[in-house]
Design a protein around this motif. Structure first.
Motif, PDB file in Angstrom:
ATOM      1  N   GLU A 147       0.825  -1.212   0.000  1.00  0.00           N
ATOM      2  CA  GLU A 147       0.000   0.000   0.000  1.00  0.00           C
ATOM      3  C   GLU A 147       0.859   1.262   0.000  1.00  0.00           C
ATOM      4  OE1 GLU A 147      -2.592  -0.367   3.335  1.00  0.00           O
ATOM      5  OE2 GLU A 147      -3.922  -1.814   2.342  1.00  0.00           O
ATOM      6  N   SER A 148       1.906   1.281   0.810  1.00  0.00           N
ATOM      7  CA  SER A 148       2.736   2.485   0.925  1.00  0.00           C
ATOM      8  C   SER A 148       3.537   2.759  -0.350  1.00  0.00           C
ATOM      9  CB  SER A 148       3.694   2.358   2.115  1.00  0.00           C
ATOM     10  OG  SER A 148       4.616   1.303   1.902  1.00  0.00           O
ATOM     11  N   ARG A 149       3.857   1.696  -1.092  1.00  0.00           N
ATOM     12  CA  ARG A 149       4.620   1.862  -2.334  1.00  0.00           C
ATOM     13  C   ARG A 149       3.727   1.858  -3.575  1.00  0.00           C
ATOM     14  NH1 ARG A 149       8.814   4.396  -1.579  1.00  0.00           N
ATOM     15  NH2 ARG A 149       9.543   3.671  -3.632  1.00  0.00           N
ATOM     16  N   ASN A 150       2.416   1.812  -3.361  1.00  0.00           N
ATOM     17  CA  ASN A 150       1.452   1.828  -4.469  1.00  0.00           C
ATOM     18  C   ASN A 150       1.733   0.742  -5.510  1.00  0.00           C
ATOM     19  OD1 ASN A 150      -0.047   4.132  -3.524  1.00  0.00           O
ATOM     20  ND2 ASN A 150       1.659   5.414  -4.200  1.00  0.00           N
ATOM     21  N   ILE A 151       2.063  -0.436  -5.036  1.00  0.00           N
ATOM     22  CA  ILE A 151       2.328  -1.565  -5.925  1.00  0.00           C
ATOM     23  C   ILE A 151       1.019  -2.291  -6.186  1.00  0.00           C
ATOM     24  CG2 ILE A 151       3.534  -3.777  -6.170  1.00  0.00           C
ATOM     25  CD1 ILE A 151       5.744  -2.584  -4.384  1.00  0.00           C
ATOM     26  N   THR A 152       0.622  -2.341  -7.442  1.00  0.00           N
ATOM     27  CA  THR A 152      -0.658  -2.958  -7.809  1.00  0.00           C
ATOM     28  C   THR A 152      -0.494  -4.351  -8.413  1.00  0.00           C
ATOM     29  OG1 THR A 152      -0.583  -1.852  -9.963  1.00  0.00           O
ATOM     30  CG2 THR A 152      -1.740  -0.718  -8.175  1.00  0.00           C
ATOM     31  N   THR A 153       0.727  -4.703  -8.800  1.00  0.00           N
ATOM     32  CA  THR A 153       0.959  -6.036  -9.353  1.00  0.00           C
ATOM     33  C   THR A 153       0.646  -7.089  -8.305  1.00  0.00           C
ATOM     34  OG1 THR A 153       2.730  -5.172 -10.745  1.00  0.00           O
ATOM     35  CG2 THR A 153       2.686  -7.552 -10.407  1.00  0.00           C
ATOM     36  N   LYS A 154      -0.130  -8.102  -8.697  1.00  0.00           N
ATOM     37  CA  LYS A 154      -0.553  -9.138  -7.756  1.00  0.00           C
ATOM     38  C   LYS A 154       0.256 -10.426  -7.870  1.00  0.00           C
ATOM     39  CE  LYS A 154      -3.878  -6.662  -6.007  1.00  0.00           C
ATOM     40  NZ  LYS A 154      -3.756  -6.152  -4.611  1.00  0.00           N
ATOM     41  N   ASP A 155       0.929 -10.613  -9.000  1.00  0.00           N
ATOM     42  CA  ASP A 155       1.728 -11.830  -9.185  1.00  0.00           C
ATOM     43  C   ASP A 155       3.092 -11.653  -8.518  1.00  0.00           C
ATOM     44  OD1 ASP A 155      -0.268 -13.042 -10.640  1.00  0.00           O
ATOM     45  OD2 ASP A 155       0.526 -12.400 -12.572  1.00  0.00           O
ATOM     46  N   VAL A 156       3.414 -12.560  -7.606  1.00  0.00           N
ATOM     47  CA  VAL A 156       4.659 -12.429  -6.854  1.00  0.00           C
ATOM     48  C   VAL A 156       5.473 -13.719  -6.923  1.00  0.00           C
ATOM     49  CG1 VAL A 156       3.652 -10.768  -5.249  1.00  0.00           C
ATOM     50  CG2 VAL A 156       3.617 -13.192  -4.674  1.00  0.00           C
ATOM     51  N   VAL A 157       6.785 -13.551  -6.725  1.00  0.00           N
ATOM     52  CA  VAL A 157       7.699 -14.681  -6.562  1.00  0.00           C
ATOM     53  C   VAL A 157       8.233 -14.624  -5.141  1.00  0.00           C
ATOM     54  CG1 VAL A 157       9.857 -15.747  -7.278  1.00  0.00           C
ATOM     55  CG2 VAL A 157       8.408 -14.676  -8.972  1.00  0.00           C
ATOM     56  N   ILE A 158       8.207 -15.750  -4.447  1.00  0.00           N
ATOM     57  CA  ILE A 158       8.752 -15.800  -3.095  1.00  0.00           C
ATOM     58  C   ILE A 158       9.880 -16.818  -3.044  1.00  0.00           C
ATOM     59  CG2 ILE A 158       6.652 -15.014  -1.934  1.00  0.00           C
ATOM     60  CD1 ILE A 158       6.035 -17.959  -1.300  1.00  0.00           C
ATOM     61  N   GLY A 159      10.734 -16.683  -2.044  1.00  0.00           N
ATOM     62  CA  GLY A 159      11.858 -17.602  -1.880  1.00  0.00           C
ATOM     63  C   GLY A 159      11.762 -18.340  -0.562  1.00  0.00           C
ATOM     64  N   LEU A 160      12.062 -19.630  -0.582  1.00  0.00           N
ATOM     65  CA  LEU A 160      12.017 -20.458   0.611  1.00  0.00           C
ATOM     66  C   LEU A 160      13.410 -20.649   1.193  1.00  0.00           C
ATOM     67  CD1 LEU A 160       9.647 -23.319  -0.645  1.00  0.00           C
ATOM     68  CD2 LEU A 160       9.008 -21.158   0.466  1.00  0.00           C
ATOM     69  N   ALA A 161      13.475 -20.734   2.511  1.00  0.00           N
ATOM     70  CA  ALA A 161      14.742 -21.003   3.189  1.00  0.00           C
ATOM     71  C   ALA A 161      14.433 -21.650   4.528  1.00  0.00           C
ATOM     72  CB  ALA A 161      15.528 -19.703   3.385  1.00  0.00           C
ATOM     73  N   GLY A 162      15.463 -22.211   5.139  1.00  0.00           N
ATOM     74  CA  GLY A 162      15.294 -22.776   6.469  1.00  0.00           C
ATOM     75  C   GLY A 162      15.343 -24.291   6.496  1.00  0.00           C
ATOM     76  N   ARG A 163      15.004 -24.840   7.639  1.00  0.00           N
ATOM     77  CA  ARG A 163      15.121 -26.290   7.873  1.00  0.00           C
ATOM     78  C   ARG A 163      14.179 -27.121   7.022  1.00  0.00           C
ATOM     79  NH1 ARG A 163      15.667 -24.378  13.330  1.00  0.00           N
ATOM     80  NH2 ARG A 163      17.815 -24.665  14.048  1.00  0.00           N
ATOM     81  N   ASP A 164      13.103 -26.507   6.552  1.00  0.00           N
ATOM     82  CA  ASP A 164      12.120 -27.253   5.761  1.00  0.00           C
ATOM     83  C   ASP A 164      12.457 -27.271   4.273  1.00  0.00           C
ATOM     84  OD1 ASP A 164      10.749 -27.800   8.053  1.00  0.00           O
ATOM     85  OD2 ASP A 164       9.258 -26.214   7.808  1.00  0.00           O
ATOM     86  N   VAL A 165      13.643 -26.785   3.926  1.00  0.00           N
ATOM     87  CA  VAL A 165      14.087 -26.751   2.526  1.00  0.00           C
ATOM     88  C   VAL A 165      15.430 -27.468   2.422  1.00  0.00           C
ATOM     89  CG1 VAL A 165      14.629 -25.292   0.547  1.00  0.00           C
ATOM     90  CG2 VAL A 165      12.936 -24.525   2.221  1.00  0.00           C
ATOM     91  N   ILE A 166      15.528 -28.383   1.479  1.00  0.00           N
ATOM     92  CA  ILE A 166      16.769 -29.128   1.253  1.00  0.00           C
ATOM     93  C   ILE A 166      17.238 -28.893  -0.180  1.00  0.00           C
ATOM     94  CG2 ILE A 166      17.847 -31.412   1.157  1.00  0.00           C
ATOM     95  CD1 ILE A 166      17.050 -30.644   3.959  1.00  0.00           C
TER      96      ILE A 166
END
Length: 346
Positions: free
Chosen positions: A64-83
């Protein structure tokens, strides 16, 4: 690793901040927008979301603060649940490899194989006689489902789920051109976690997540000097409280860097044991920890390797005023993972 390329926003959900990067697609990338939003302390611990509402609020505020309207996102996984693991298996066609990978993964993944999502990349199809070398990626379905549900609650569409380690590599390979025989260590020093990805010739030799980061430095300052959280956090950023002992702070810093270096060393030693690779050619550090004063010099001295701060906008066009007043040197390293995720869209 999971999904197909398209125009996206890179969303990096860290343990202390949420970061977003939006790039103009095309052969030459241009930064359109970025944002950084704080997350309440302990809302995310060792990669696990503890305070769901705090994380939702951080992401919502960011968009909201950056006025980003794009809804498609890429996320990255990390941590013990990722091998992430490099394995050797019989040389097969891509379709046959995909069929066989589940059975191969059972030997290396310490989870119920029916409770994970798998992907792979053939990095050396001619490893040996009738063999191929593959980078195997496994992530718990629970982790993926929890993040997906959280984002959908904000009407965001996670079209690609990558790993944080590969996001670092993606950002690096777009901005730098290492030689095919160079072994490069990418080290993202975050708040609660340090992500290490050692690459050579365009593929990952070793990827590890270590639960040691800037928060460990803050905790040391609180415990050993008696700072409150705010004074400790400000000290990490270079603002030392009036009357504080410079020598004491320096001692805590050196202790922190020594512990961090030990964690990095263990990973590099494991790399040598498993792959036979010799010492890395160069190390690039990024994340908030890369901005700590004297970090480069101390790591260089402690690890006896060339160390440089990773600039994720080296080959990306941008208006310098977008980073005012801090400048890209201070903001860029914090956004590296988000840049690597955003680059997945084209």
């Amino acid at each position: 690793m999971f999904g197909k390329k398209k125009k996206v926003v890179g969303l990096d959900i860290g343990s202390s901040q949420t970061k977003v990067v939006e790039l103009l697609p095309g052969k030459t990338k241009r930064l359109i927008n970025y944002g950084i939003s704080k997350i309440l302390p302990d809302a995310i611990v060792e990669g696990e979301i503890i305070d769901r509402e705090a994380v939702l609020d951080s992401i919502r505020t960011l968009f909201e603060s950056r006025n980003i309207t794009t809804k498609d996102v890429v996320i990255g996984l990390a941590g013990r649940d990722v091998i992430i693991k490099r394995i050797v298996m019989d040389r097969l066609s891509e379709a046959e490899t995909r069929e066989q990978i589940k059975w191969e993964a059972e030997q290396y993944v310490p989870f119920d194989i029916n409770e994970v999502s798998l992907d792979f990349d053939v990095v050396n199809p001619n490893y040996g006689e009738n063999q191929q070398e593959v980078v195997l990626v496994a992530a718990k379905n629970e982790l993926i489902n929890n993040l997906t549900a959280l984002l959908k609650e904000l009407n965001l569409n996670p079209i690609i789920i990558d790993t944080a380690a590969f996001a670092l590599q993606n950002a690096f390979e777009y901005n730098y051109q290492p030689g095919p025989d160079e072994t490069i260590a990418l080290v993202n020093i975050g708040a609660g976690m340090t992500i290490i990805n050692v690459i050579k010739g365009g593929s990952s030799l070793l990827a590890r997540d270590v639960y040691y980061g800037v928060n460990s430095y803050i905790n040391k300052l609180q415990k050993e000097i008696g700072f409150n959280y705010e004074d400790a956090a400000n000290t990490v950023k270079g603002t030392i409280p009036v009357g504080a002992s410079q020598d004491s702070i320096q001692g805590v810093f050196e202790s922190f860097v020594n512990d961090l270096s030990t964690q990095i060393e263990r990973s590099l030693q494991f790399l040598t044991t498993v792959t036979g690779e010799e010492k890395v050619s160069k190390m690039f550090i990024t994340g908030g920890g890369a901005l700590i004063a004297n970090m480069v010099d101390y790591l260089k001295r402690r690890l006896n390797v060339s160390v440089e701060v990773f600039n994720p906008f080296k080959n990306i066009l941008y208006d310098p005023s977008i980073f005012a007043p801090e400048g890209v040197e201070m903001i860029g390293p914090v956004l590296t993972q988000a840049v690597g995720l955003a680059l997945r869209g084209d």
